[in-house]
Design an enzyme around this catalytic site. Structure first.
Site, PDB file in Angstrom:
ATOM      1  N   PHE A  70     -10.327   6.736   1.149  1.00 54.02           N
ATOM      2  CA  PHE A  70     -11.425   7.275   1.940  1.00 54.02           C
ATOM      3  C   PHE A  70     -11.827   8.627   1.361  1.00 54.02           C
ATOM      4  O   PHE A  70     -11.001   9.340   0.787  1.00 54.02           O
ATOM      5  CB  PHE A  70     -11.003   7.477   3.401  1.00 54.02           C
ATOM      6  N   THR A  87      -6.422   1.637   0.957  1.00 53.20           N
ATOM      7  CA  THR A  87      -7.841   1.994   0.969  1.00 53.20           C
ATOM      8  C   THR A  87      -7.972   3.498   0.754  1.00 53.20           C
ATOM      9  O   THR A  87      -7.243   4.292   1.355  1.00 53.20           O
ATOM     10  CB  THR A  87      -8.521   1.596   2.289  1.00 53.20           C
TER      11      THR A  87
END
Length: 355
Positions: A257, A255
């Site tokens: 960010f 992921t």
């Protein structure tokens, strides 16, 4: 105890004293830097990135480069806390991957503030209640986080950093084994990321989607007939046993960010610039917008469309390009793009995160 072992321990004690003395000297320098800045931005992502890259390049071993970076990240975090205490908002509750990403970027020294929604993270930064916010923007298997993209378009905040976090999902429970489990809690996205593993190993266990992985871990801690999928930090926070490790279907599941603030970052030498733009409604309009990037040798690493809020079947385009907006080729390309686009907003330039 052998003479050699005693000598080695004495040598380690002496080295520890030397390290402590140098850390104290570094901390005093950091305090003086804070006095000189006098209210200007204390955290400079570009400076931190340059320091970590330099030390990784200088590292003679035997410690791996990642370990060196982690150690110096904590040193810089503690020193920055002496310059000016930092507050960082993230998508909570405690124990989420967003918190892990925040700590990876900022170390342990700041005050971390859990927020209920991504919108709350943006609002906290806009209002000046925190110095920085950390929000998820895309996952390598599940795609973009739409709410983050929409808020980047509408909000005055800038992107000043990015974090890549490998997402390792753990199966956890109060029990020592899975046999007693009657239900499984997790966030819907994590259930999707572990779909094949669950089909192979727990095909008949009911799956209960909840608001977050940390909430799943909390519920499993209160429900002895359940288990949860969450990160290692959540297992530690709620005192759960990890029954199976790294159960995500894609071992490279990551992921990305973004760090948001009231400023972006200066050039670090290895940067990325994020922008959003819209095209005029005429043939070849998108090609005309991308042409200056190609002509000036600017590499585009991402292009994604989103429905615009202004009308039906109208779209905006989110792009990431290599380089800093102050770099001459990037600046020239952006100037031309701005002349041709119906709308252009540079979201920020920031150091490229390590994988």
């Amino acid at each position: 105890m052998s003479d050699e072992l005693l000598k080695l321990r004495n040598r380690i004690d002496h080295l520890d004293e030397e390290i402590l003395a140098r850390l104290s000297e570094r901390a005093r320098c950091a305090q003086r830097v804070g006095e000189i800045k006098q209210g200007n931005a204390y955290y400079r992502p570009e400076r931190e990135a340059q320091v970590l890259r330099r030390l990784a390049d200088l590292n003679p071993g035997p410690l791996p480069a990642d370990s060196v970076k982690k150690i110096f990240r904590e040193i810089m975090s503690a020193c920055l806390g002496l310059e000016h205490p930092q507050k960082v908002a993230y998508l909570g509750p405690a124990g989420t991957f967003s918190e892990s990403a925040s700590r990876k970027q900022f170390g342990s020294a700041p005050t971390f503030v859990a927020m209920t929604t991504i919108e709350d993270v943006f609002r906290a930064v806009e209002a000046g209640n925190v110095n920085y916010g950390v929000v998820p923007v895309e996952n390598s298997t599940e795609g973009a986080v739409s709410v983050t993209l929409d808020l980047l378009l509408a909000s005055p905040v800038k992107v000043c950093g990015e974090i890549n976090l490998r997402i390792h999902q753990q199966l956890m429970s109060r029990a020592e084994g899975i046999g007693a489990a009657r239900r499984l809690y997790s966030h819907a996205q994590s259930l999707a990321q572990c779909h094949e593993w669950l089909n192979r190993n727990l095909p008949h266990l009911p799956r209960v989607p909840v608001a977050s992985n940390a909430e799943a871990a909390r519920m499993a801690a209160e429900d002895p007939e359940s288990c949860a999928i969450a990160g290692e930090a959540a297992a530690e926070l709620y005192g759960l046993n990890i029954l199976a490790t790294n159960i995500e279907d894609d071992p490279n599941n990551t992921t990305r960010f973004l760090v948001i603030a009231d400023h972006d970052a200066g050039p670090s030498g290895l940067d990325r610039t994020s922008l959003v733009f819209s095209a005029l409604n005429r043939p070849g309009a998108v090609h005309a917008l991308l042409e200056p990037l190609a002509r000036h040798g600017v590499d585009m690493t991402k292009l994604q469309s989103r429905p615009a809020q202004s009308g039906l079947w109208e779209y905006v385009f989110y792009a990431d390009i290599r380089g800093h907006q102050r770099d001459a080729p990037v600046a020239a390309a952006l100037a031309e793009l701005g002349e041709r686009a119906a709308f252009l907003k540079v979201l920020g330039s920031y150091p490229v995160a390590a994988i």
